[in-house]
Design a protein around this motif. Structure first.
Motif, PDB file in Angstrom:
ATOM      1  N   GLY A  37      16.139   8.897 -15.006  1.00  0.00           N
ATOM      2  CA  GLY A  37      16.130   7.553 -14.440  1.00  0.00           C
ATOM      3  C   GLY A  37      16.451   7.504 -12.970  1.00  0.00           C
ATOM      4  O   GLY A  37      16.269   6.459 -12.322  1.00  0.00           O
ATOM      5  N   SER A  38      16.950   8.588 -12.410  1.00  0.00           N
ATOM      6  CA  SER A  38      17.196   8.635 -10.969  1.00  0.00           C
ATOM      7  C   SER A  38      15.879   8.947 -10.254  1.00  0.00           C
ATOM      8  O   SER A  38      14.885   9.327 -10.872  1.00  0.00           O
ATOM      9  CB  SER A  38      18.242   9.696 -10.642  1.00  0.00           C
ATOM     10  N   THR A  39      15.888   8.777  -8.943  1.00  0.00           N
ATOM     11  CA  THR A  39      14.711   9.142  -8.155  1.00  0.00           C
ATOM     12  C   THR A  39      14.969  10.488  -7.476  1.00  0.00           C
ATOM     13  O   THR A  39      16.110  10.936  -7.369  1.00  0.00           O
ATOM     14  CB  THR A  39      14.395   8.100  -7.072  1.00  0.00           C
ATOM     15  N   LYS A  40      13.904  11.091  -6.987  1.00  0.00           N
ATOM     16  CA  LYS A  40      14.051  12.392  -6.336  1.00  0.00           C
ATOM     17  C   LYS A  40      14.898  12.279  -5.073  1.00  0.00           C
ATOM     18  O   LYS A  40      15.636  13.208  -4.727  1.00  0.00           O
ATOM     19  CB  LYS A  40      12.680  12.981  -6.011  1.00  0.00           C
ATOM     20  N   GLU A  41      14.811  11.148  -4.369  1.00  0.00           N
ATOM     21  CA  GLU A  41      15.642  10.940  -3.182  1.00  0.00           C
ATOM     22  C   GLU A  41      17.118  10.976  -3.551  1.00  0.00           C
ATOM     23  O   GLU A  41      17.941  11.554  -2.815  1.00  0.00           O
ATOM     24  CB  GLU A  41      15.296   9.605  -2.518  1.00  0.00           C
ATOM     25  N   GLU A  42      17.470  10.363  -4.665  1.00  0.00           N
ATOM     26  CA  GLU A  42      18.859  10.357  -5.125  1.00  0.00           C
ATOM     27  C   GLU A  42      19.292  11.762  -5.540  1.00  0.00           C
ATOM     28  O   GLU A  42      20.411  12.195  -5.240  1.00  0.00           O
ATOM     29  CB  GLU A  42      19.001   9.352  -6.264  1.00  0.00           C
ATOM     30  N   VAL A  85       0.838  -1.196   0.000  1.00  0.00           N
ATOM     31  CA  VAL A  85       0.000   0.000   0.000  1.00  0.00           C
ATOM     32  C   VAL A  85       0.875   1.248   0.000  1.00  0.00           C
ATOM     33  O   VAL A  85       0.824   2.059  -0.911  1.00  0.00           O
ATOM     34  CB  VAL A  85      -0.963   0.012   1.208  1.00  0.00           C
ATOM     35  N   LYS A  86       1.701   1.374   1.016  1.00  0.00           N
ATOM     36  CA  LYS A  86       2.591   2.531   1.121  1.00  0.00           C
ATOM     37  C   LYS A  86       3.745   2.430   0.136  1.00  0.00           C
ATOM     38  O   LYS A  86       4.156   3.425  -0.467  1.00  0.00           O
ATOM     39  CB  LYS A  86       3.130   2.643   2.552  1.00  0.00           C
ATOM     40  N   PHE A  87       4.282   1.226  -0.023  1.00  0.00           N
ATOM     41  CA  PHE A  87       5.415   1.019  -0.919  1.00  0.00           C
ATOM     42  C   PHE A  87       4.949   0.383  -2.228  1.00  0.00           C
ATOM     43  O   PHE A  87       3.868  -0.199  -2.301  1.00  0.00           O
ATOM     44  CB  PHE A  87       6.473   0.151  -0.240  1.00  0.00           C
ATOM     45  N   THR A  88       5.798   0.477  -3.247  1.00  0.00           N
ATOM     46  CA  THR A  88       5.417  -0.006  -4.578  1.00  0.00           C
ATOM     47  C   THR A  88       5.493  -1.527  -4.696  1.00  0.00           C
ATOM     48  O   THR A  88       4.888  -2.115  -5.583  1.00  0.00           O
ATOM     49  CB  THR A  88       6.319   0.616  -5.655  1.00  0.00           C
ATOM     50  N   LYS A  89       6.266  -2.152  -3.828  1.00  0.00           N
ATOM     51  CA  LYS A  89       6.380  -3.608  -3.800  1.00  0.00           C
ATOM     52  C   LYS A  89       6.407  -4.068  -2.347  1.00  0.00           C
ATOM     53  O   LYS A  89       6.502  -3.258  -1.425  1.00  0.00           O
ATOM     54  CB  LYS A  89       7.654  -4.075  -4.530  1.00  0.00           C
ATOM     55  N   GLN A  90       6.336  -5.363  -2.146  1.00  0.00           N
ATOM     56  CA  GLN A  90       6.434  -5.918  -0.795  1.00  0.00           C
ATOM     57  C   GLN A  90       7.735  -5.455  -0.146  1.00  0.00           C
ATOM     58  O   GLN A  90       8.809  -5.568  -0.729  1.00  0.00           O
ATOM     59  CB  GLN A  90       6.407  -7.444  -0.884  1.00  0.00           C
ATOM     60  N   ILE A  91       7.641  -4.944   1.074  1.00  0.00           N
ATOM     61  CA  ILE A  91       8.835  -4.496   1.783  1.00  0.00           C
ATOM     62  C   ILE A  91       9.337  -5.551   2.772  1.00  0.00           C
ATOM     63  O   ILE A  91      10.538  -5.657   3.023  1.00  0.00           O
ATOM     64  CB  ILE A  91       8.601  -3.145   2.489  1.00  0.00           C
ATOM     65  N   ASP A 143      10.842   7.858  -3.377  1.00  0.00           N
ATOM     66  CA  ASP A 143      10.300   9.076  -3.985  1.00  0.00           C
ATOM     67  C   ASP A 143      10.064   8.834  -5.483  1.00  0.00           C
ATOM     68  O   ASP A 143      10.196   7.716  -5.987  1.00  0.00           O
ATOM     69  CB  ASP A 143      11.218  10.277  -3.726  1.00  0.00           C
ATOM     70  N   VAL A 144       9.737   9.886  -6.210  1.00  0.00           N
ATOM     71  CA  VAL A 144       9.311   9.752  -7.609  1.00  0.00           C
ATOM     72  C   VAL A 144      10.514   9.626  -8.532  1.00  0.00           C
ATOM     73  O   VAL A 144      11.622  10.048  -8.216  1.00  0.00           O
ATOM     74  CB  VAL A 144       8.452  10.959  -8.033  1.00  0.00           C
ATOM     75  N   PHE A 145      10.269   9.038  -9.722  1.00  0.00           N
ATOM     76  CA  PHE A 145      11.307   8.932 -10.737  1.00  0.00           C
ATOM     77  C   PHE A 145      11.422  10.233 -11.517  1.00  0.00           C
ATOM     78  O   PHE A 145      10.416  10.895 -11.808  1.00  0.00           O
ATOM     79  CB  PHE A 145      11.019   7.775 -11.690  1.00  0.00           C
TER      80      PHE A 145
END
Length: 341
Positions: free
Chosen positions: A209-214, A188-194, A203-205
């Protein structure tokens, strides 16, 4: 004489941790207010472990006049709407969201790294707290940079679910329990099973190709330490409740040995070197949780580049990555600028 301090987002993970750190460090407070959204109005939060209960006040109707410092941990939306109002009323805002970090008129501060930047707060009466993964990284990088000058950094993070808030922690708990009892596991919160998994996506892509966190780690490190540093990051969510870990490879302009790096980090403010090169002679998130230090282990020379050092960096993301750093900024502000306490 103390300060009138408001903690915004007081019911969240970081807000509660801010309360804890303020109490632990005996920050000079004459009055403290717990401020939250309308849905939390009237609910109570404890001021650290003092036993003092505070009733949450609705941010929509909060009167900022007369308050000295506001620690914001309510996300970018509330920060955008209410931080300027607080600042205009003369209350200095220390914001934990990403909203103001790259604003040239807002200092982005890690007190052990760039304390002199605090004097820029008066341009907007707002100070930004860096991203959790950046905060611990720059505490480790700055003392090494001062000695040998960093050219390039490659960092892979192993970030706990508490970085995604209470919902992230709840999801790890629920999924772990469901796996053991044979119930369905639905992200739910994450995109895959954590649970029992790692997710290379925070964060968003972005278009490259990097994510906003990166991206945050790159631009924030440049702003805090040195714009000349080149940095590449891969940010990964891991099934750990509290504590971010980072594997860091650093390339320097000048020669530096692993022993020299250890000596520097052993004496560096905010750092705790635990590097015994034996079974268990390093720090993991379990040991770092609840502590204030940025722990450094596994310091060794990198044979693949000239003047290279590899290290392992662990810190409690709710503390140094958020609450503790915000309170340290408030302490620095009091010493250097407000000088009231």
């Amino acid at each position: 004489m103390g300060y009138r301090v408001a903690v915004v987002g007081a019911t969240g993970n970081v807000g509660r941790e801010m309360m804890m750190v303020l109490a632990e460090r005996e920050f000079p407070i004459d009055e403290i207010a717990a401020v939250a959204s309308s849905r939390s109005h009237g609910s109570e939060v404890e001021f650290g472990d003092t036993g003092k209960m505070l009733k949450c006040q609705n941010i929509e109707h909060f009167d900022w006049s007369g308050w000295d410092i506001a620690l914001f941990s309510a996300g970018s939306g509330p920060a955008k709407e209410y931080a300027p109002k607080a600042a205009a009323a003369g209350c200095v805002v220390i914001d934990n969201s990403s909203l103001y970090r790259m604003d040239p008129d807002v200092p982005l501060i890690v007190p052990e790294v760039n304390p002199d930047a605090i004097h820029g707060y008066s341009k907007k009466n707002i100070i930004a707290n860096p991203n959790c993964s950046t905060a611990q990284l720059v505490v480790a990088l700055k003392p090494l940079h001062d000695v040998a000058t960093i050219k390039r950094v490659v960092v892979s993070t192993y970030q706990s679910v508490s970085g995604a808030g209470k919902a992230g922690m709840d999801e790890l708990f629920e999924q772990s329990r469901n796996i053991f009892v044979g119930d369905p596991v639905d992200p739910v919160k994450f995109t895959k099973q954590i649970a029992f998994n790692v997710i290379p996506h925070i964060d968003v892509f972005l278009d490259d190709g990097s994510t906003k966190e990166e991206w945050k780690m790159v631009v924030e490190t440049k702003k805090i330490v040195d714009p000349k540093i080149k940095l590449a990051a891969t940010c990964v969510r891991v099934p750990v409740f509290v504590g971010h870990s980072e594997a860091v490879s650093i390339e320097f302009e000048n020669e530096i040995s692993a022993e020299q790096a250890q000596d520097i980090l052993r004496e560096a403010p905010g750092c705790m070197l635990v590097d015994k090169r034996e079974d268990g002679g390093y720090i993991t998130p379990v040991e770092a949780a609840g502590d204030s230090a940025t722990y450094i282990s596994r310091v060794r020379e990198d044979p693949t580049v000239e003047n290279g050092i590899n290290l392992w960096c662990v810190s409690d993301n709710l503390r140094k990555g958020a609450a503790l750093n915000a309170v340290q900024i408030a302490e620095l502000l009091g010493r250097e600028c407000l000088k009231k306490g």
